[in-house]
Write a protein that holds these residues in place. Structure first.
Motif, PDB file in Angstrom:
ATOM      1  N   VAL A   1      -1.042  -4.479  -0.311  1.00 47.51           N
ATOM      2  CA  VAL A   1      -0.265  -3.159  -0.589  1.00 47.51           C
ATOM      3  C   VAL A   1       1.108  -3.352   0.223  1.00 47.51           C
ATOM      4  N   ARG A   2       1.964  -2.574  -0.294  1.00 46.36           N
ATOM      5  CA  ARG A   2       3.442  -2.747   0.633  1.00 46.36           C
ATOM      6  C   ARG A   2       4.037  -1.297  -0.084  1.00 46.36           C
ATOM      7  N   GLU A   3       4.710  -0.826   1.119  1.00 44.17           N
ATOM      8  CA  GLU A   3       5.273   0.536   0.882  1.00 44.17           C
ATOM      9  C   GLU A   3       6.750   0.060   0.480  1.00 44.17           C
TER      10      GLU A   3
ATOM     11  N   PHE B   1      -6.312  -6.902  -8.822  1.00 44.62           N
ATOM     12  CA  PHE B   1      -5.461  -5.703  -8.379  1.00 44.62           C
ATOM     13  C   PHE B   1      -5.967  -6.178  -6.771  1.00 44.62           C
ATOM     14  N   ASP B   2      -5.844  -7.310  -6.317  1.00 42.07           N
ATOM     15  CA  ASP B   2      -6.219  -7.607  -4.843  1.00 42.07           C
ATOM     16  C   ASP B   2      -5.120  -8.173  -4.170  1.00 42.07           C
ATOM     17  N   GLY B   3      -3.681  -7.700  -4.774  1.00 37.40           N
ATOM     18  CA  GLY B   3      -2.617  -8.205  -4.123  1.00 37.40           C
ATOM     19  C   GLY B   3      -2.255  -7.038  -2.941  1.00 37.40           C
TER      20      GLY B   3
END
Ligand SMILES: [Fe+2]
Ligand SMILES: [Fe+2]
Lengths: 272, 236
Positions: A266-268, A262-264
């Motif tokens: 973060v994008r909105e 879960f280290d991808g």
């Protein structure tokens, strides 16, 4: 070929005994560690073992005495012994209450050992004999294991399973399977049909508190169990494998699991 | 504009302590609120709930959660919820809450939801008592969501569940188990209200994006699906 002195001595003894038996017409076959050696196993450091018929045992011992060996009183009733200097020769005639048979000796094949050609017990007979010798007090698997590994192509494993039926022999076959020396069909480990096995394991992985994993895919193909899906950390992966091994004894567990990342970045996402 | 961060299925226990929180550093800049879509623990014990509470304690944005099936595993969902609430997490089951955000008021309606399936491949309240109670639980769960949505007065509304309201976001899971992963009654409840976004978890092997039959955006935010600490969705 160069051998260390101890092995050298044993080979000399082996030649002497074989020569004496041949001269006097005593039917025999080389067995035990040296029999295995003759068939390709590493040299044995133990006694030199021959198989003879029970009715020939006394005569065989006399023949050896004549050839200069020193008979020894054996406490066991299934073999007789003689010393050749430091080397001990066992003449096995009734291992584990199953007497050596003329058929076994007839099956023995003449093989070259060092510079002498002599009948060597068939690989299956040889291993069966070793396994029959396992008892509560003599259950070191390391010798038979080396033999089994070296002779595995020559051995009729179905016959081994049928003829060596003691708990020690059966345990040994399970060990061979776990080590990948023989397949499950020879190990005597009874398997549930693969569809059921997969179903039970999948449920166990969810219900076992060590794992509580619901998303593990289980595929069973013969002896092989493939686990895939993702778990949340490396420790969980170990637990899944642990439970699978417990639940699937005698099968090979293949770890195709992945650990959740879960280290991808973060994008909105704009919902418009 | 209201930005919502959401994640489900963090499945925390002692071994995972601290691993997730490390990824929350950028939260204040990313979103106005953090939604947790259930399966916060592994076995639903109070001890694991403490790990969860500490992992999400004192964050710069409000945290709103529903529980998942794993949080029920030790038959102590109330105790789990209590531990979370004690650290300031809002835990919803058949209720709504309104969060004041810089961009407006965000209404969150929360319910765990349940399994049952999707139109045409769905269980019915028929036969054995076990079957009836299975389906009844699903109906009550959807009813809870409906009840939570109805009175919400807000500028934007999010439906927060653990189980999925649609099949879209289950793509990747074996179709045979879809019926255990969600219920169309949840989508029906969502479509009956004015909802901007539905988020759920539970389907670890599913897909992030889907829509309800009524056109509401659905996002599966199960951590293994996201591959990032949380999804961020801008509404309005
Ligand atoms: Fe989960
Ligand atoms: Fe779940």
């Amino acid at each position: 070929m160069e051998y260390e002195p101890h092995i050298r001595d044993m080979l000399t003894t082996l030649k002497r005994v074989a020569g004496a038996f041949k001269a006097d017409g005593v039917p025999f076959a080389l067995t035990g560690g040296f029999g295995a050696f003759a068939r390709g196993a590493p040299p044995s450091r133990h006694d030199v073992d021959f198989a003879v018929l029970p009715e020939d045992a006394e005569r065989a011992l006399e023949v050896l005495a004549k050839a200069g060996l020193r008979p020894v009183d054996a406490v066991e009733d299934w073999l007789v012994k003689a010393h050749d200097g430091d080397v001990l020769v066992d003449l096995i005639h009734s291992p584990a209450d199953s007497p050596v048979t003329p058929a076994q000796l007839a099956r023995a094949t003449p093989l070259q050992v060092d510079s002498v050609r002599l009948p060597v017990m068939e690989a299956t007979d040889l291993l069966v004999m070793r396994l029959r010798a396992l008892t509560e007090h003599e259950c070191d698997f390391s010798g038979p294991l080396a033999t089994a590994r070296a002779l595995r192509e020559q051995v009729d494993w179905g016959r081994v399973r049928a003829e060596a039926g003691s708990p020690y022999a059966r345990a040994f076959l399970v060990l061979l399977h776990q080590l990948g020396v023989v397949g499950a069909e020879h190990s005597g480990v009874r398997h549930e049909p693969p569809q059921y096995a997969a179903g039970h394991l999948q449920q166990a992985l969810a219900e076992d508190p060590r794992t509580a994993e619901q998303g593990i895919r289980v595929r069973v193909a013969g002896d092989d169990v493939y686990l895939s899906g993702s778990v949340s950390c490396p420790r969980r992966r170990d637990r899944v494998l642990e439970v699978a091994r417990e639940r699937m004894p005698g099968r090979r567990i293949h770890d195709e699991l992945s650990v959740v990342r879960f280290d991808g970045p973060v994008r909105e996402e704009r919902l418009t | 504009m209201i930005t919502v961060a959401a994640v489900g299925d963090v499945h925390l226990d002692e071994e995972m302590r601290g691993r997730y929180r490390r990824r929350l550093g950028g939260l204040a800049g990313d979103a106005d609120v953090l939604l947790l879509a259930g399966d916060l623990t592994k076995h639903g014990t109070v001890e694991e709930a403490r790990v969860v509470a500490e992992e999400f304690r004192g964050l710069p944005v409000p945290v709103v959660a529903v529980l998942g099936n794993h949080d029920y595993q030790s038959d102590a969902p109330d105790a789990v919820a209590e531990v979370l609430r004690a650290e300031g997490v809002t835990v919803l089951e058949g209720e709504g809450t309104v969060v004041d955000c810089p961009g407006g008021r965000l209404g969150v309606a929360g319910a765990k939801g349940f399994a049952m399936g999707f139109p045409g491949r769905c269980a019915s309240e028929f036969g054995e008592p076990e079957m009836k109670s299975f389906v009844r639980h699903s109906r009550e769960a959807a009813e809870g969501l409906r009840r939570a949505l109805k009175p919400l007065e807000a500028d934007a509304v999010v439906a927060l569940t653990h189980y999925s309201p649609v099949e879209d976001t289950l793509a990747g899971e074996p179709p045979e188990i879809f019926a255990f992963l969600g219920s169309y009654l949840l989508a029906e409840a969502i479509d009956a209200s004015d909802v901007d976004l539905a988020v759920h978890g539970h389907a670890h092997r599913g897909t992030e994006c889907g829509t309800t039959p009524g056109g509401v955006r659905v996002r599966n935010v199960a951590l293994p699906v996201l591959g990032r600490p949380y999804g961020v969705y801008g509404i309005g």
